[in-house]
Write a protein that holds these residues in place. Structure first.
Motif, mmCIF file in Angstrom:
data_model
loop_
_atom_site.group_PDB
_atom_site.id
_atom_site.type_symbol
_atom_site.label_atom_id
_atom_site.label_comp_id
_atom_site.label_asym_id
_atom_site.label_seq_id
_atom_site.Cartn_x
_atom_site.Cartn_y
_atom_site.Cartn_z
ATOM 1 N N LYS A 137 0.822 -1.214 0.000
ATOM 2 C CA LYS A 137 0.000 0.000 0.000
ATOM 3 C C LYS A 137 0.858 1.267 0.000
ATOM 4 C CE LYS A 137 -4.247 -1.669 0.299
ATOM 5 N NZ LYS A 137 -4.959 -1.651 1.580
ATOM 6 N N ILE A 138 2.103 1.154 0.501
ATOM 7 C CA ILE A 138 3.000 2.301 0.522
ATOM 8 C C ILE A 138 4.260 1.934 -0.258
ATOM 9 C CG2 ILE A 138 2.101 2.987 2.784
ATOM 10 C CD1 ILE A 138 4.878 2.059 3.907
ATOM 11 N N TYR A 139 5.232 2.844 -0.286
ATOM 12 C CA TYR A 139 6.443 2.599 -1.059
ATOM 13 C C TYR A 139 7.628 3.248 -0.367
ATOM 14 C CZ TYR A 139 4.797 7.206 -2.487
ATOM 15 O OH TYR A 139 4.320 8.493 -2.481
ATOM 16 N N THR A 140 8.826 2.780 -0.707
ATOM 17 C CA THR A 140 10.063 3.321 -0.155
ATOM 18 C C THR A 140 11.098 3.405 -1.265
ATOM 19 O OG1 THR A 140 10.860 1.120 0.445
ATOM 20 C CG2 THR A 140 9.659 2.344 2.150
ATOM 21 N N PRO A 141 12.118 4.260 -1.105
ATOM 22 C CA PRO A 141 13.182 4.294 -2.107
ATOM 23 C C PRO A 141 13.899 2.948 -2.186
ATOM 24 C CG PRO A 141 13.368 6.154 -0.571
ATOM 25 C CD PRO A 141 12.346 5.215 -0.004
#
Length: 276
Positions: A137-141
């Motif tokens: 549902k979210i993201y990160t580098p």
């Protein structure tokens, strides 16, 4: 009454191991699957049956389901837990590695669902539990390929839920937050190897430090928390479609829903220590 049967993949450690023990405690006949059965022997004291299975090998998965049906005559719960996180800049990660992560995290789960569904449809009951992540549902580098697999499994699970519901089969998504397993250290090591000496080295150092930090590990939730949520889901007459459990999961998913993309970008960059 016939004992219900459950298959848990990735059962050799972490969430899978805790889930196998939980379901055995609830009275299921549990098969714990992993590529290496030597790491499953510790589960046999709880009556859990070790099963050699490589979720990327169709011969292996087909034989595994056939063995379960031959020995118990049924399959009531599938917990698709096998998966891994391979971090690195999208530019840096070889496509063979990217494809393999999809093979494990998405296609392996989908193939097992295909194999158990005919049996669940015939008995008009069953539950398929797909372990995604708050990372669905979210993201990160530097997590693009990993997050891609989890986003994909979320969407696949929603479609499968609609398809299977008329046959009495439930499909449940479990979205863990930060969990105290080997995952963070392994992902950090791989990230340093892939992007530690490229144009993305600064980002890689920051994200790897976060993934492997003691402070982060201490905040993470125990795998038992996820196992308990799975136990609740499979015993419910009408389970929730999603269970969001573990450190950071609910607040981060809420903030992602609430904020515009660039505002959330800023929060994630700050949280991971990535600088422009």
């Amino acid at each position: 009454m016939t004992t219900e049967t459950a298959l848990v993949t990735g059962a050799s450690s972490g969430i899978g191991e805790a889930t196998a023990r939980k379901l055995a405690g609830l009275g299921y006949t549990v098969y714990g699957a992993a590529r290496r059965t030597d790491r499953l022997q510790k589960l046999t004291a709880d009556g859990i049956r070790p099963l050699a299975m490589d979720v990327t090998d169709d011969t292996s998965t087909t034989a595994g389901i056939a063995q379960i049906i031959a020995e118990t005559g049924r399959i009531d719960v599938l917990v698709n837990n096998a998966g891994y996180g391979s971090f690195g800049a999208i530019e840096d990660v070889p496509l063979d590695e990217a494809r393999y992560q999809f093979e494990v995290n998405v296609f392996g789960a989908a193939r097992l669902a295909q194999l158990v569904l005919p049996h669940m449809r015939a008995q008009r009951s069953g539950t398929i539990v797909n372990i995604t992540s708050m990372g669905g549902k979210i993201y990160t580098p530097l997590g693009g390929w990993y997050h891609g697999t989890k986003f994909a499994l979320e969407g696949l699970s929603d479609c499968l839920r609609l398809e299977a519901q008329p046959f009495g089969v439930n499909v449940v998504v479990i979205e863990p937050g930060g969990i105290a397993t080997e995952w963070g250290g392994i992902a950090a090591d791989h990230l340093r190897k892939v992007s530690g000496d490229t144009a993305y080295a600064g980002q890689a150092r920051a994200v790897a430090t976060l993934l492997s930090s003691d402070a982060n590990a201490k905040r993470n939730s125990p795998p038992q928390l996820i196992a308990d949520a799975i136990g609740k889901a499979v015993r419910a007459r009408r389970p929730k479609t999603r269970y969001t459990v573990g450190f950071g999961a609910k607040p981060l998913i809420f903030v992602k829903w609430l904020l515009p993309d660039r505002a959330f970008d800023a929060i994630i960059k700050r949280a991971t220590g990535v600088r422009n």
